[in-house]
Design a protein around this motif. Structure first.
Motif, PDB file in Angstrom:
ATOM      1  N   GLY A  33       0.806  -1.218   0.000  1.00  0.00           N
ATOM      2  CA  GLY A  33       0.000   0.000   0.000  1.00  0.00           C
ATOM      3  C   GLY A  33       0.832   1.257   0.000  1.00  0.00           C
ATOM      4  O   GLY A  33       0.559   2.212  -0.741  1.00  0.00           O
ATOM      5  N   ASP A  34       1.878   1.263   0.826  1.00  0.00           N
ATOM      6  CA  ASP A  34       2.739   2.438   0.890  1.00  0.00           C
ATOM      7  C   ASP A  34       3.480   2.667  -0.428  1.00  0.00           C
ATOM      8  O   ASP A  34       3.709   3.809  -0.831  1.00  0.00           O
ATOM      9  N   ALA A  35       3.858   1.574  -1.100  1.00  0.00           N
ATOM     10  CA  ALA A  35       4.559   1.712  -2.377  1.00  0.00           C
ATOM     11  C   ALA A  35       3.664   2.341  -3.439  1.00  0.00           C
ATOM     12  O   ALA A  35       4.099   3.206  -4.209  1.00  0.00           O
ATOM     13  N   ILE A  36       2.409   1.931  -3.490  1.00  0.00           N
ATOM     14  CA  ILE A  36       1.463   2.525  -4.449  1.00  0.00           C
ATOM     15  C   ILE A  36       1.266   4.005  -4.133  1.00  0.00           C
ATOM     16  O   ILE A  36       1.275   4.863  -5.023  1.00  0.00           O
ATOM     17  N   ARG A  37       1.104   4.320  -2.856  1.00  0.00           N
ATOM     18  CA  ARG A  37       0.927   5.723  -2.465  1.00  0.00           C
ATOM     19  C   ARG A  37       2.143   6.565  -2.827  1.00  0.00           C
ATOM     20  O   ARG A  37       2.028   7.749  -3.134  1.00  0.00           O
ATOM     21  N   ALA A  38       3.314   5.952  -2.798  1.00  0.00           N
ATOM     22  CA  ALA A  38       4.554   6.680  -3.075  1.00  0.00           C
ATOM     23  C   ALA A  38       4.760   6.949  -4.559  1.00  0.00           C
ATOM     24  O   ALA A  38       5.630   7.736  -4.928  1.00  0.00           O
ATOM     25  N   GLY A  39       3.990   6.274  -5.422  1.00  0.00           N
ATOM     26  CA  GLY A  39       4.115   6.533  -6.850  1.00  0.00           C
ATOM     27  C   GLY A  39       4.536   5.355  -7.697  1.00  0.00           C
ATOM     28  O   GLY A  39       4.704   5.483  -8.915  1.00  0.00           O
ATOM     29  N   SER A  40       4.718   4.178  -7.085  1.00  0.00           N
ATOM     30  CA  SER A  40       5.070   2.991  -7.868  1.00  0.00           C
ATOM     31  C   SER A  40       3.896   2.590  -8.760  1.00  0.00           C
ATOM     32  O   SER A  40       2.739   2.645  -8.339  1.00  0.00           O
ATOM     33  N   SER A  41       4.207   2.179  -9.988  1.00  0.00           N
ATOM     34  CA  SER A  41       3.148   1.709 -10.883  1.00  0.00           C
ATOM     35  C   SER A  41       3.011   0.193 -10.843  1.00  0.00           C
ATOM     36  O   SER A  41       1.923  -0.351 -11.046  1.00  0.00           O
ATOM     37  N   HIS A  42       4.111  -0.520 -10.598  1.00  0.00           N
ATOM     38  CA  HIS A  42       4.108  -1.976 -10.547  1.00  0.00           C
ATOM     39  C   HIS A  42       4.926  -2.443  -9.339  1.00  0.00           C
ATOM     40  O   HIS A  42       5.980  -1.870  -9.042  1.00  0.00           O
ATOM     41  N   LEU A  43       4.446  -3.477  -8.665  1.00  0.00           N
ATOM     42  CA  LEU A  43       5.123  -4.026  -7.496  1.00  0.00           C
ATOM     43  C   LEU A  43       5.581  -5.441  -7.786  1.00  0.00           C
ATOM     44  O   LEU A  43       4.794  -6.262  -8.264  1.00  0.00           O
ATOM     45  N   VAL A  44       6.844  -5.726  -7.481  1.00  0.00           N
ATOM     46  CA  VAL A  44       7.365  -7.084  -7.639  1.00  0.00           C
ATOM     47  C   VAL A  44       7.388  -7.743  -6.268  1.00  0.00           C
ATOM     48  O   VAL A  44       8.056  -7.264  -5.347  1.00  0.00           O
ATOM     49  N   VAL A  45       6.647  -8.832  -6.139  1.00  0.00           N
ATOM     50  CA  VAL A  45       6.581  -9.568  -4.873  1.00  0.00           C
ATOM     51  C   VAL A  45       6.955 -11.015  -5.152  1.00  0.00           C
ATOM     52  O   VAL A  45       6.318 -11.671  -5.974  1.00  0.00           O
ATOM     53  N   GLY A  46       7.997 -11.489  -4.495  1.00  0.00           N
ATOM     54  CA  GLY A  46       8.453 -12.860  -4.711  1.00  0.00           C
ATOM     55  C   GLY A  46       8.194 -13.748  -3.522  1.00  0.00           C
ATOM     56  O   GLY A  46       7.143 -14.373  -3.399  1.00  0.00           O
ATOM     57  N   ARG A  47       9.152 -13.792  -2.596  1.00  0.00           N
ATOM     58  CA  ARG A  47       9.110 -14.728  -1.481  1.00  0.00           C
ATOM     59  C   ARG A  47       7.831 -14.678  -0.652  1.00  0.00           C
ATOM     60  O   ARG A  47       7.324 -15.737  -0.257  1.00  0.00           O
ATOM     61  N   PRO A  48       7.263 -13.491  -0.344  1.00  0.00           N
ATOM     62  CA  PRO A  48       6.038 -13.493   0.462  1.00  0.00           C
ATOM     63  C   PRO A  48       4.876 -14.230  -0.191  1.00  0.00           C
ATOM     64  O   PRO A  48       3.934 -14.633   0.500  1.00  0.00           O
ATOM     65  N   ILE A  49       4.944 -14.431  -1.509  1.00  0.00           N
ATOM     66  CA  ILE A  49       3.903 -15.202  -2.199  1.00  0.00           C
ATOM     67  C   ILE A  49       4.372 -16.621  -2.487  1.00  0.00           C
ATOM     68  O   ILE A  49       3.716 -17.590  -2.103  1.00  0.00           O
ATOM     69  N   VAL A  50       5.510 -16.769  -3.165  1.00  0.00           N
ATOM     70  CA  VAL A  50       5.900 -18.103  -3.633  1.00  0.00           C
ATOM     71  C   VAL A  50       6.304 -19.023  -2.498  1.00  0.00           C
ATOM     72  O   VAL A  50       6.253 -20.253  -2.636  1.00  0.00           O
ATOM     73  N   ARG A  51       6.702 -18.466  -1.348  1.00  0.00           N
ATOM     74  CA  ARG A  51       7.069 -19.305  -0.209  1.00  0.00           C
ATOM     75  C   ARG A  51       5.976 -19.382   0.846  1.00  0.00           C
ATOM     76  O   ARG A  51       6.182 -19.952   1.918  1.00  0.00           O
ATOM     77  N   ALA A  52       4.827 -18.799   0.535  1.00  0.00           N
ATOM     78  CA  ALA A  52       3.712 -18.841   1.480  1.00  0.00           C
ATOM     79  C   ALA A  52       3.093 -20.233   1.527  1.00  0.00           C
ATOM     80  O   ALA A  52       3.156 -20.992   0.560  1.00  0.00           O
ATOM     81  N   GLU A  53       2.499 -20.557   2.671  1.00  0.00           N
ATOM     82  CA  GLU A  53       1.805 -21.843   2.791  1.00  0.00           C
ATOM     83  C   GLU A  53       0.682 -21.932   1.778  1.00  0.00           C
ATOM     84  O   GLU A  53       0.436 -22.981   1.184  1.00  0.00           O
ATOM     85  N   ASP A  54      -0.007 -20.810   1.575  1.00  0.00           N
ATOM     86  CA  ASP A  54      -1.087 -20.714   0.588  1.00  0.00           C
ATOM     87  C   ASP A  54      -0.766 -19.531  -0.330  1.00  0.00           C
ATOM     88  O   ASP A  54      -1.155 -18.394  -0.044  1.00  0.00           O
ATOM     89  N   PRO A  55      -0.050 -19.772  -1.443  1.00  0.00           N
ATOM     90  CA  PRO A  55       0.345 -18.655  -2.320  1.00  0.00           C
ATOM     91  C   PRO A  55      -0.833 -17.827  -2.826  1.00  0.00           C
ATOM     92  O   PRO A  55      -0.733 -16.593  -2.920  1.00  0.00           O
ATOM     93  N   ARG A  56      -1.930 -18.476  -3.144  1.00  0.00           N
ATOM     94  CA  ARG A  56      -3.072 -17.732  -3.678  1.00  0.00           C
ATOM     95  C   ARG A  56      -3.651 -16.786  -2.632  1.00  0.00           C
ATOM     96  O   ARG A  56      -3.989 -15.637  -2.939  1.00  0.00           O
ATOM     97  N   ALA A  57      -3.760 -17.256  -1.401  1.00  0.00           N
ATOM     98  CA  ALA A  57      -4.275 -16.397  -0.333  1.00  0.00           C
ATOM     99  C   ALA A  57      -3.323 -15.234  -0.088  1.00  0.00           C
ATOM    100  O   ALA A  57      -3.767 -14.091   0.146  1.00  0.00           O
TER     101      ALA A  57
END
Length: 230
Positions: free
Chosen positions: A193-217
């Motif tokens: 959320g803070d990144a979008i507010r700061a002006g980012s147009s695209h966010l790259v998220v790796g480990r918090p999703i791909v290493r999550a117990e439930d990636p979709r959630a």
């Protein structure tokens, strides 16, 4: 753009089989994927082609840097692969060569400013006199002048970079970590959320999703946070 257009899941994992499992688990919730060195050298280029053919967007994170002719030849072939984004180190000559080679295509060329794993001591050790912020802004201005589609920087620099590049260029920010998650090897991080507010147009998220117990959630929670930003 919707949050689904702006979230890029980083497939920084060792095998194509694992990548296929993650993509299958995420289903239609995720449209955009980043493929970098780790997966590229394990059959990831062909996998990238397959993703593009299946209607997904692919950010090929190769951070190219070479002589002009080599850069141009590489970019021409990457255009043919149907990739959506490609990174280069933000050196002016390399960027100009890439822009000329990609002219007329839909490929968005991104200049890498300063890696989010680097801080002031790291830059000093590498021989740079500028601090991360000033080097990022200098390279952002050079990317704009070269005609690049966007830049890659830390979300901490997004607001300042947006002031330099204007409203139309993409600002792609790795080092995104939902509140409470481990920073890993990243030194300059921010919440979605803070990144979008700061002006980012695209966010790259790796480990918090791909290493999550439930990636979709995990992906849905990040998308919800992005959608909540006004």
């Amino acid at each position: 753009m919707t949050a689904r257009d702006r979230l890029i899941v980083g497939l920084d994992i060792p095998t194509v089989q694992e990548a296929e499992r993650i993509v299958s688990a995420l289903g239609e919730d995720v449209l955009f994927y980043k493929i970098g060195y780790q997966l590229v050298f394990a059959g990831g280029l062909e996998f990238a082609r397959e993703l593009a053919q299946d209607g997904k967007k692919v950010f090929l994170d190769m951070k190219l840097l070479d002589i002009d002719n080599t850069i141009a030849s590489g970019v021409e072939n990457i255009v043919k692969m149907g990739m959506s984004m490609l990174t280069l180190h933000a050196y002016p000559k390399a960027m100009r060569a890439a822009v000329a080679a990609a002219n007329g295509s839909d490929l968005c060329l991104l200049g890498v400013t300063v890696l989010t794993s680097m801080d002031q001591p790291d830059l000093a050790e590498a021989g740079y006199e500028l601090d991360p912020r000033h080097l990022v802004l200098k390279r952002a201005a050079q990317a704009r002048t070269a005609g690049m589609g966007g830049i890659v920087c830390s979300a901490e620099e997004s607001a300042a970079v947006r002031a330099v590049v204007g409203p139309d260029m993409a600002i792609v920010t790795p080092g995104i970590r939902p509140a409470g998650s481990d920073k890993g090897d990243q030194k300059r991080v921010m919440t979605p959320g803070d990144a979008i507010r700061a002006g980012s147009s695209h966010l790259v998220v790796g480990r918090p999703i791909v290493r999550a117990e439930d990636p979709r959630a995990a992906a849905r929670a990040i998308l919800d946070e992005m959608n909540a930003v006004r």
